[in-house]
Write a protein that holds these residues in place. Structure first.
Motif, PDB file in Angstrom:
ATOM      1  N   PHE A 103       0.839  -1.205   0.000  1.00  0.00           N
ATOM      2  CA  PHE A 103       0.000   0.000   0.000  1.00  0.00           C
ATOM      3  C   PHE A 103       0.874   1.256   0.000  1.00  0.00           C
ATOM      4  O   PHE A 103       0.607   2.213  -0.732  1.00  0.00           O
ATOM      5  CB  PHE A 103      -0.930  -0.012   1.218  1.00  0.00           C
ATOM      6  N   ALA A 104       1.929   1.245   0.815  1.00  0.00           N
ATOM      7  CA  ALA A 104       2.833   2.393   0.865  1.00  0.00           C
ATOM      8  C   ALA A 104       3.467   2.642  -0.502  1.00  0.00           C
ATOM      9  O   ALA A 104       3.525   3.789  -0.969  1.00  0.00           O
ATOM     10  CB  ALA A 104       3.918   2.167   1.924  1.00  0.00           C
ATOM     11  N   PHE A 105       3.899   1.579  -1.161  1.00  0.00           N
ATOM     12  CA  PHE A 105       4.486   1.762  -2.484  1.00  0.00           C
ATOM     13  C   PHE A 105       3.460   2.279  -3.483  1.00  0.00           C
ATOM     14  O   PHE A 105       3.768   3.154  -4.286  1.00  0.00           O
ATOM     15  CB  PHE A 105       5.127   0.456  -2.979  1.00  0.00           C
TER      16      PHE A 105
ATOM     17  N   GLY B 202      -2.158 -14.069  -5.743  1.00  0.00           N
ATOM     18  CA  GLY B 202      -2.187 -12.622  -5.928  1.00  0.00           C
ATOM     19  C   GLY B 202      -0.981 -11.882  -5.387  1.00  0.00           C
ATOM     20  O   GLY B 202      -0.718 -10.751  -5.787  1.00  0.00           O
ATOM     21  N   VAL B 203      -0.240 -12.503  -4.489  1.00  0.00           N
ATOM     22  CA  VAL B 203       0.964 -11.862  -3.957  1.00  0.00           C
ATOM     23  C   VAL B 203       2.210 -12.595  -4.462  1.00  0.00           C
ATOM     24  O   VAL B 203       3.017 -12.022  -5.192  1.00  0.00           O
ATOM     25  CB  VAL B 203       0.946 -11.798  -2.409  1.00  0.00           C
TER      26      VAL B 203
ATOM     27  N   THR C 210       4.619   2.268 -14.931  1.00  0.00           N
ATOM     28  CA  THR C 210       3.239   1.872 -15.241  1.00  0.00           C
ATOM     29  C   THR C 210       2.963   0.428 -14.842  1.00  0.00           C
ATOM     30  O   THR C 210       2.011   0.151 -14.112  1.00  0.00           O
ATOM     31  CB  THR C 210       2.969   2.055 -16.746  1.00  0.00           C
ATOM     32  N   ASN C 211       3.795  -0.485 -15.322  1.00  0.00           N
ATOM     33  CA  ASN C 211       3.514  -1.912 -15.126  1.00  0.00           C
ATOM     34  C   ASN C 211       3.789  -2.395 -13.713  1.00  0.00           C
ATOM     35  O   ASN C 211       2.988  -3.134 -13.132  1.00  0.00           O
ATOM     36  CB  ASN C 211       4.292  -2.744 -16.154  1.00  0.00           C
ATOM     37  N   TRP C 212       4.923  -2.006 -13.145  1.00  0.00           N
ATOM     38  CA  TRP C 212       5.244  -2.454 -11.793  1.00  0.00           C
ATOM     39  C   TRP C 212       4.191  -1.949 -10.810  1.00  0.00           C
ATOM     40  O   TRP C 212       3.735  -2.692  -9.942  1.00  0.00           O
ATOM     41  CB  TRP C 212       6.637  -1.972 -11.378  1.00  0.00           C
TER      42      TRP C 212
ATOM     43  N   HIS D 113      -0.481  -2.786  -7.246  1.00  0.00           N
ATOM     44  CA  HIS D 113      -1.878  -2.569  -6.819  1.00  0.00           C
ATOM     45  C   HIS D 113      -2.587  -3.915  -6.656  1.00  0.00           C
ATOM     46  O   HIS D 113      -3.330  -4.116  -5.690  1.00  0.00           O
ATOM     47  CB  HIS D 113      -2.650  -1.729  -7.834  1.00  0.00           C
ATOM     48  N   VAL D 114      -2.346  -4.817  -7.592  1.00  0.00           N
ATOM     49  CA  VAL D 114      -2.947  -6.156  -7.515  1.00  0.00           C
ATOM     50  C   VAL D 114      -2.484  -6.854  -6.240  1.00  0.00           C
ATOM     51  O   VAL D 114      -3.301  -7.438  -5.503  1.00  0.00           O
ATOM     52  CB  VAL D 114      -2.604  -7.003  -8.764  1.00  0.00           C
TER      53      VAL D 114
END
Length: 161
Positions: free
Chosen positions: A27-29, A101-102, A136-138, A143-144
């Protein structure tokens, strides 16, 4: 090995806390680290993220991510043998959310992007292109990971009651 209700509860608590901790890092990132790096010149952003990626590979962070993954894997397997218990669906879904997901997203998407950035030359045109793609991609895949780990923490917490 027979897993007692007490040890299963302890493992659920550990996994819920681990998922929450990892969600907080991601979340911080997503909310301020990557937006701040995006405001830097490409060479500065690349150098900063290269440094972050090196520093992130440390025992505490690796334990948070992969210790939680081990707990989730164990809980997922255990849930298959305890399907009659009311919290089993929460445990299985949360464990799979975290593992796919992680861990899955990290291995399939974030790590390859980190590897490409690691060899980028910060002051080159190619480095600037890699950086724009990386941002953009990272960030999308982060977020996912944020949503997946937070959802897993939520479901595991629900399974504690």
């Amino acid at each position: 090995m027979i897993l007692t209700n007490s040890s299963l509860s302890t493992l659920k608590l550990f996994a819920a806390l681990g998922c929450g901790l990892v969600a907080g890092v991601f979340f911080a990132f997503s909310t301020f680290v990557m937006p701040a790096l995006a405001k830097l010149q490409p060479a500065q952003g690349i150098a900063a993220m290269q440094s972050i990626n090196i520093a992130a590979i440390n025992p505490l962070f690796m334990f948070a991510i992969f210790g939680t993954a081990a707990a989730c894997l164990f809980l997922a397997i255990a849930s298959l043998f305890k399907w009659h218990q009311p919290d089993t669906a929460f445990i299985l879904i949360s464990s799979l959310l975290y593992l796919v997901g992680v861990v899955g997203v990290t291995i399939a998407f974030n790590v390859p992007l980190n590897d490409a950035l690691a060899i980028a030359k910060p002051n080159s045109a190619e480095g600037a292109r890699i950086w724009a793609n990386y941002l953009t991609n990272w960030t999308f895949w982060n977020h996912v990971r944020t949503v997946a780990s937070l959802a897993a923490a939520t479901l595991l917490t629900m399974a504690l009651y």
